[in-house]
Scaffold this motif. Structure first.
Motif, PDB file in Angstrom:
ATOM      1  N   PRO A 145      16.631 -66.350  53.458  1.00  0.00           N
ATOM      2  CA  PRO A 145      16.496 -64.898  53.242  1.00  0.00           C
ATOM      3  C   PRO A 145      17.245 -64.079  54.295  1.00  0.00           C
ATOM      4  O   PRO A 145      17.493 -62.894  54.098  1.00  0.00           O
ATOM      5  N   PHE A 150      21.789 -62.280  49.654  1.00  0.00           N
ATOM      6  CA  PHE A 150      20.560 -62.872  49.108  1.00  0.00           C
ATOM      7  C   PHE A 150      20.345 -62.313  47.705  1.00  0.00           C
ATOM      8  O   PHE A 150      19.643 -61.328  47.497  1.00  0.00           O
ATOM      9  N   SER A 152      19.649 -62.544  43.318  1.00  0.00           N
ATOM     10  CA  SER A 152      18.524 -63.009  42.499  1.00  0.00           C
ATOM     11  C   SER A 152      18.552 -64.524  42.366  1.00  0.00           C
ATOM     12  O   SER A 152      17.509 -65.173  42.304  1.00  0.00           O
ATOM     13  N   SER A 155      17.236 -65.878  45.765  1.00  0.00           N
ATOM     14  CA  SER A 155      15.794 -65.663  45.925  1.00  0.00           C
ATOM     15  C   SER A 155      14.993 -66.590  45.012  1.00  0.00           C
ATOM     16  O   SER A 155      13.939 -67.099  45.410  1.00  0.00           O
ATOM     17  N   GLU A 158      15.160 -70.081  46.474  1.00  0.00           N
ATOM     18  CA  GLU A 158      14.311 -70.164  47.655  1.00  0.00           C
ATOM     19  C   GLU A 158      12.850 -70.310  47.260  1.00  0.00           C
ATOM     20  O   GLU A 158      12.105 -71.115  47.847  1.00  0.00           O
ATOM     21  N   GLU A 159      12.428 -69.573  46.241  1.00  0.00           N
ATOM     22  CA  GLU A 159      11.040 -69.652  45.795  1.00  0.00           C
ATOM     23  C   GLU A 159      10.737 -71.010  45.176  1.00  0.00           C
ATOM     24  O   GLU A 159       9.694 -71.618  45.447  1.00  0.00           O
TER      25      GLU A 159
END
Length: 337
Positions: A145, A150, A152, A155, A158-159
């Protein structure tokens, strides 16, 4: 959009045509025909019994199922695993979008570090060594992050990776417990900076009986968590024969990697697997590789170790050397005592 397989591997593909015209020179076919492979459903384990259950007896049954599948199959499926369907669906949508870009744009992508985008098999000298696929193999450090770009995609990755890491740690702890070993190596050496996420796409292939989507291999990690679509194509070896994995829309696939096989002294099995191509339909999957730091030492358990101790760095270097020299990975046999 598709990588230029026909152009770059023209010599290998033409060689196959020539051999087909001359039966006495015909190249050796794939080990097992795709039509001769039985489709089965992997063991399915409901992790809600482990995560949300206060019944200790039921928790122990769940742990034993995980260990048994790892011993006997090296692969299993998990449902109620803690990763939301919403995250999985977004991961698929973002993945499809990034692969829909023109090939030149994917090749020159600035989203991830140099070498993250891969396709085909650069070292292939015959069709048996060619993988008809493309992928973004991304170190987790690329999607921090803290990065300026960064998006979509980043992110969502990463999630997905964050939730996969929690799942991998939980499963590794269970497997270590069932060996009677402490699980410190996972908490101390496997984390955000050491693991990888790989987005795969398998384009339609005009020669599905001659070319792999991903050639037979074992994974060079502790655990792999795989989210795949419903097209099918994943196959693994069980009881000395190839079997096709029946897709389950509710499940994630877990498989044991080389490091866990060595660390468990061959109790848990890192099983050879492959992906077959499809003549008309593309296939997508996303894999999370639970890896330690390069300096982490992998040592066998038990009084009679099968493997000598080695670092993950040494193991990775040996794999790279083998692929360059031989065209394929040798893996754990190099480290036998």
């Amino acid at each position: 959009m598709d990588p230029p397989f026909d152009e770059i591997y023209k010599t290998l593909l033409c060689k196959q045509v020539t051999n087909t015209e001359k039966p006495h020179e015909k190249s050796e076919p794939l080990s097992f025909s795709i039509t001769a492979v039985e489709e089965v459903e992997l063991p399915v384990i409901d992790l809600s019994r482990l995560i949300d259950n206060e019944d200790e007896e039921e928790r122990e049954k769940c742990k034993e199922e995980i260990a048994k599948a790892s011993r006997e199959w090296g692969f299993f499926q998990v449902i109620n695993h803690g990763i939301s369907m919403e995250v999985l669906q977004r991961m698929r949508q973002e993945q499809v979008r990034v692969f829909r870009q023109p090939f030149d744009k994917k090749k020159m992508s600035e989203k991830f570090s140099v070498g993250s985008y891969r396709w085909g098999t650069p070292t292939a000298t015959c069709l048996r060594q060619l993988s008809w696929s493309e992928a973004f193999h991304v170190p987790m450090t690329d999607i921090s992050p803290d990065n300026n770009d960064f998006t979509s995609l980043s992110s969502t990755m990463e999630e997905f990776a964050s939730e996969s890491e929690s799942l991998a740690q939980r499963l590794a702890e269970v497997l270590a417990e069932k060996l009677g070993r402490k699980s410190n190596i996972f908490k101390e050496n496997c984390g955000r900076k050491t693991c990888y996420l790989r987005m795969n796409r398998y384009p339609p292939c005009p020669n599905p009986s001659e070319v792999y989507g991903l050639m037979p291999h074992t994974d060079s990690d502790f655990l792999t968590i795989l989210y795949q679509d419903q097209v099918g194509g994943l196959q693994l070896i069980k009881d000395c024969k190839w079997i096709a994995v029946k897709p389950n829309p509710l499940a994630l696939i877990i498989n044991i990697g080389d490091l866990f096989q060595a660390w468990s002294n061959d109790v848990y099995k890192s099983v050879e697997h492959r992906v077959m191509t499809n003549p008309t339909v593309e296939r997508f999957s996303t894999a999370y590789f639970f890896c330690p730091s390069h300096d982490a030492v992998i040592d066998c358990s038990g009084d009679s170790p099968i493997y000598r101790s080695f670092t993950f760095r040494h193991f990775r270097q040996q794999v790279q050397d083998d692929v360059q020299k031989l065209g394929f990975k040798v893996g754990l046999p190099h480290f036998l005592l």
